[in-house]
Design a protein around this motif. Sequence first.
Motif, PDB file in Angstrom:
ATOM      1  N   LEU A  11      21.375  44.935  32.685  1.00 34.45           N
ATOM      2  CA  LEU A  11      21.480  43.872  33.693  1.00 34.45           C
ATOM      3  C   LEU A  11      22.892  43.314  33.751  1.00 34.45           C
ATOM      4  O   LEU A  11      23.420  43.009  34.821  1.00 34.45           O
ATOM      5  N   LYS A  12      23.532  43.181  32.589  1.00 32.66           N
ATOM      6  CA  LYS A  12      24.891  42.623  32.535  1.00 32.66           C
ATOM      7  C   LYS A  12      25.893  43.546  33.214  1.00 32.66           C
ATOM      8  O   LYS A  12      26.773  43.093  33.949  1.00 32.66           O
ATOM      9  N   VAL A  13      25.778  44.860  32.948  1.00 27.06           N
ATOM     10  CA  VAL A  13      26.692  45.809  33.588  1.00 27.06           C
ATOM     11  C   VAL A  13      26.505  45.787  35.099  1.00 27.06           C
ATOM     12  O   VAL A  13      27.472  45.765  35.867  1.00 27.06           O
ATOM     13  N   GLU A  14      25.240  45.765  35.536  1.00 30.09           N
ATOM     14  CA  GLU A  14      24.968  45.776  36.968  1.00 30.09           C
ATOM     15  C   GLU A  14      25.462  44.507  37.645  1.00 30.09           C
ATOM     16  O   GLU A  14      26.036  44.568  38.736  1.00 30.09           O
ATOM     17  N   LYS A  15      25.266  43.365  37.009  1.00 25.00           N
ATOM     18  CA  LYS A  15      25.659  42.096  37.646  1.00 25.00           C
ATOM     19  C   LYS A  15      27.143  41.798  37.471  1.00 25.00           C
ATOM     20  O   LYS A  15      27.850  41.524  38.438  1.00 25.00           O
ATOM     21  N   MET A  16      27.620  41.864  36.221  1.00 21.51           N
ATOM     22  CA  MET A  16      28.968  41.389  35.916  1.00 21.51           C
ATOM     23  C   MET A  16      30.054  42.408  36.215  1.00 21.51           C
ATOM     24  O   MET A  16      31.215  42.041  36.400  1.00 21.51           O
ATOM     25  N   LEU A  17      29.684  43.695  36.277  1.00 19.51           N
ATOM     26  CA  LEU A  17      30.685  44.714  36.580  1.00 19.51           C
ATOM     27  C   LEU A  17      30.470  45.276  37.987  1.00 19.51           C
ATOM     28  O   LEU A  17      31.263  45.037  38.902  1.00 19.51           O
ATOM     29  N   PHE A  18      29.361  45.989  38.199  1.00 26.73           N
ATOM     30  CA  PHE A  18      29.114  46.596  39.509  1.00 26.73           C
ATOM     31  C   PHE A  18      28.923  45.541  40.592  1.00 26.73           C
ATOM     32  O   PHE A  18      29.443  45.669  41.699  1.00 26.73           O
ATOM     33  N   GLY A  19      28.156  44.494  40.272  1.00 26.04           N
ATOM     34  CA  GLY A  19      27.905  43.443  41.260  1.00 26.04           C
ATOM     35  C   GLY A  19      29.180  42.767  41.720  1.00 26.04           C
ATOM     36  O   GLY A  19      29.367  42.504  42.916  1.00 26.04           O
ATOM     37  N   GLU A  20      30.096  42.496  40.786  1.00 24.50           N
ATOM     38  CA  GLU A  20      31.360  41.853  41.131  1.00 24.50           C
ATOM     39  C   GLU A  20      32.259  42.799  41.924  1.00 24.50           C
ATOM     40  O   GLU A  20      32.978  42.381  42.822  1.00 24.50           O
ATOM     41  N   GLU A  21      32.233  44.102  41.569  1.00 25.35           N
ATOM     42  CA  GLU A  21      33.018  45.078  42.337  1.00 25.35           C
ATOM     43  C   GLU A  21      32.501  45.182  43.768  1.00 25.35           C
ATOM     44  O   GLU A  21      33.285  45.191  44.727  1.00 25.35           O
ATOM     45  N   ILE A  22      31.174  45.260  43.913  1.00 25.89           N
ATOM     46  CA  ILE A  22      30.569  45.328  45.248  1.00 25.89           C
ATOM     47  C   ILE A  22      30.950  44.099  46.066  1.00 25.89           C
ATOM     48  O   ILE A  22      31.315  44.197  47.242  1.00 25.89           O
ATOM     49  N   LYS A  23      30.883  42.938  45.442  1.00 28.36           N
ATOM     50  CA  LYS A  23      31.221  41.690  46.139  1.00 28.36           C
ATOM     51  C   LYS A  23      32.679  41.712  46.598  1.00 28.36           C
ATOM     52  O   LYS A  23      33.009  41.295  47.712  1.00 28.36           O
ATOM     53  N   ASN A  24      33.559  42.227  45.738  1.00 25.22           N
ATOM     54  CA  ASN A  24      34.974  42.286  46.100  1.00 25.22           C
ATOM     55  C   ASN A  24      35.205  43.252  47.256  1.00 25.22           C
ATOM     56  O   ASN A  24      35.972  42.967  48.179  1.00 25.22           O
ATOM     57  N   ILE A  25      34.531  44.394  47.233  1.00 22.43           N
ATOM     58  CA  ILE A  25      34.685  45.398  48.292  1.00 22.43           C
ATOM     59  C   ILE A  25      34.164  44.882  49.624  1.00 22.43           C
ATOM     60  O   ILE A  25      34.776  45.087  50.679  1.00 22.43           O
ATOM     61  N   ILE A  26      33.028  44.180  49.604  1.00 24.96           N
ATOM     62  CA  ILE A  26      32.339  43.765  50.826  1.00 24.96           C
ATOM     63  C   ILE A  26      32.799  42.401  51.337  1.00 24.96           C
ATOM     64  O   ILE A  26      33.003  42.204  52.535  1.00 24.96           O
ATOM     65  N   ALA A  27      32.974  41.452  50.435  1.00 24.68           N
ATOM     66  CA  ALA A  27      33.188  40.058  50.858  1.00 24.68           C
ATOM     67  C   ALA A  27      34.654  39.675  50.996  1.00 24.68           C
ATOM     68  O   ALA A  27      34.970  38.691  51.666  1.00 24.68           O
ATOM     69  N   CYS A  28      35.562  40.424  50.390  1.00 25.60           N
ATOM     70  CA  CYS A  28      36.963  39.990  50.325  1.00 25.60           C
ATOM     71  C   CYS A  28      37.865  40.789  51.259  1.00 25.60           C
ATOM     72  O   CYS A  28      37.579  41.941  51.586  1.00 25.60           O
ATOM     73  N   GLU A  29      38.961  40.156  51.651  1.00 26.38           N
ATOM     74  CA  GLU A  29      39.987  40.797  52.475  1.00 26.38           C
ATOM     75  C   GLU A  29      41.366  40.438  51.925  1.00 26.38           C
ATOM     76  O   GLU A  29      41.501  39.556  51.081  1.00 26.38           O
ATOM     77  N   GLY A  30      42.391  41.124  52.433  1.00 24.08           N
ATOM     78  CA  GLY A  30      43.764  40.808  52.037  1.00 24.08           C
ATOM     79  C   GLY A  30      44.007  41.029  50.555  1.00 24.08           C
ATOM     80  O   GLY A  30      43.390  41.884  49.923  1.00 24.08           O
ATOM     81  N   ALA A  31      44.893  40.222  49.987  1.00 21.46           N
ATOM     82  CA  ALA A  31      45.281  40.383  48.583  1.00 21.46           C
ATOM     83  C   ALA A  31      44.120  40.116  47.634  1.00 21.46           C
ATOM     84  O   ALA A  31      44.149  40.537  46.475  1.00 21.46           O
ATOM     85  N   GLU A  32      43.089  39.404  48.125  1.00 25.29           N
ATOM     86  CA  GLU A  32      41.939  39.093  47.282  1.00 25.29           C
ATOM     87  C   GLU A  32      41.084  40.336  47.018  1.00 25.29           C
ATOM     88  O   GLU A  32      40.365  40.416  46.026  1.00 25.29           O
ATOM     89  N   ARG A  33      41.177  41.327  47.890  1.00 28.23           N
ATOM     90  CA  ARG A  33      40.359  42.540  47.746  1.00 28.23           C
ATOM     91  C   ARG A  33      41.096  43.546  46.865  1.00 28.23           C
ATOM     92  O   ARG A  33      41.928  44.327  47.311  1.00 28.23           O
ATOM     93  N   LYS A  34      40.754  43.548  45.578  1.00 32.51           N
ATOM     94  CA  LYS A  34      41.435  44.378  44.579  1.00 32.51           C
ATOM     95  C   LYS A  34      40.795  45.751  44.418  1.00 32.51           C
ATOM     96  O   LYS A  34      41.460  46.710  44.033  1.00 32.51           O
ATOM     97  N   GLU A  35      39.485  45.832  44.649  1.00 29.75           N
ATOM     98  CA  GLU A  35      38.761  47.093  44.390  1.00 29.75           C
ATOM     99  C   GLU A  35      38.943  48.053  45.561  1.00 29.75           C
ATOM    100  O   GLU A  35      38.049  48.274  46.362  1.00 29.75           O
ATOM    101  N   ARG A  36      40.134  48.635  45.651  1.00 31.45           N
ATOM    102  CA  ARG A  36      40.493  49.519  46.759  1.00 31.45           C
ATOM    103  C   ARG A  36      40.499  50.967  46.282  1.00 31.45           C
ATOM    104  O   ARG A  36      41.507  51.655  46.334  1.00 31.45           O
ATOM    105  N   HIS A  37      39.350  51.412  45.787  1.00 31.34           N
ATOM    106  CA  HIS A  37      39.243  52.762  45.243  1.00 31.34           C
ATOM    107  C   HIS A  37      39.487  53.806  46.334  1.00 31.34           C
ATOM    108  O   HIS A  37      39.053  53.639  47.470  1.00 31.34           O
ATOM    109  N   GLU A  38      40.162  54.886  45.932  1.00 29.58           N
ATOM    110  CA  GLU A  38      40.458  55.956  46.887  1.00 29.58           C
ATOM    111  C   GLU A  38      40.175  57.317  46.258  1.00 29.58           C
ATOM    112  O   GLU A  38      40.027  57.441  45.040  1.00 29.58           O
TER     113      GLU A  38
END
Length: 452
Positions: free
Chosen positions: A358-385
């Motif tokens: 649960l911790k990995v899903e919420k604190m790692l994957f969940g936060e990455e998903i939130k950054n990818i979906i909810a953030c823009e500009g310099a705030e969006r760090k998870e720019r995997h390519e």
Amino acid sequence: MTSLSPSLGSPYPWLKELKSEERGLYLIHLLLTCANHVASGSLENANLALEQISQLASPDGDTMQRIAAYFTEALADRILKNWPGLHKALNSTRISLVSEEILVRKVFFELFPFLKVAFVLTNQAITEAIEGEKMVHIIDLHSTEPAQWVALLQVLNARPEGPPHLRITAVHQQNEVLDHMAHRLIEEAEKLDIPFQFNPIVSKLENLDMEKLRVKTGEALVVSSVLQLHTLLAFDDELLRKRSLLASKNLNGTHFSRVLQMNQSTLAELLEKDLVNGYSPSPDSASSSPLSPTTSVKMDNFLNGLWGLSPKLMVITEQDSNHNGSTLMERLLEALYSYAALFDCLESTVSRTPLERLKVEKMLFGEEIKNIIACEGAERKERHEKLDKWIQRLDSAGFSNLPLSYFGMLQARRLLQGYGCDGYKIREENGNVLICWQDRPLYSVSAWGCRK
């Protein structure tokens, strides 16, 4: 079912009667519908979709229920950012503990083989590159896991000519992490009687002063970067250019009744089936689509700085996903594919109840998903390519792609075989390695040398 109707009412008791497979398909449908409404600014319809999703999603349910819970939270967070005061107020007491972050990354390391495989490949490449060298300097651009360098110390100790003098320069923005690394590595070096120096640098990667790396002539220099370089892409305005409304077309044209007749065994397959009539990028087409420019001023400057240090070897591990599209719908689709695979990994290898999962899903994957979906500009760090973007970028910066050794790949395959799960696979691609779940590449490992 291609659009939601308020006449359905709440709490939609019929949703509770859906079987697991039907529920998974309908959750995908709802997420795409909700994202379309969020992207177009139709917040009332987005709210209605969120209300329906909340009846089905659960952070401790099956794979699709779990992933839907985090994508829903990310979409809701994106909506809330339209009201900065409200968003800040709701997050004003949020606490982020360094100890928790260290713990969750340790759990990720233990639950998945991805970093272990990357470390095996990296250490073998380093061992071969520094053969016969007496002075070795390793720059670790994001020093969090001592296990990699403990293993390397043990390998170097067994060299026929004896171990070299080893210096590790470790970069991390949190001093506590570096203190932990220093203690563990110095302890191991003393036990093995290897001459060793640890040089900690407290800095974010984007603010790193190359002078502080203290590179000296006469030493064999190696650079290791694990899941870090993509964060530098957040600092270029050109990445924020608006593309055409290609991805804003309705992605929910799938007829729900027809989709229900299909048989799927994993969430990744659910996605393949549900999106087949919409925008459904394959790993290959996704990697070649121009979701983001290869040229990046911040990244180019950083890579040029590393090239100027003349490293004998540089090994880069990155998420092999296309999460850097300029539109919400592009990123949501790509993220659904890759995180579906990661959640499937856990569903196949770990029971549903452990707190660690649960911790990995919420604190790692969940936060990455939130950054990818909810953030823009310099705030969006998870720019995997994808790997091909990194190959273009590094080639332009003056680096030559070096093939990872056969022996390293053999070690990596043995490691995966020992994991007791058929889903994990390694794919060699022109001397680089893609670490996959089933046939979905999730991480890439590539080695580089300086082209003079």
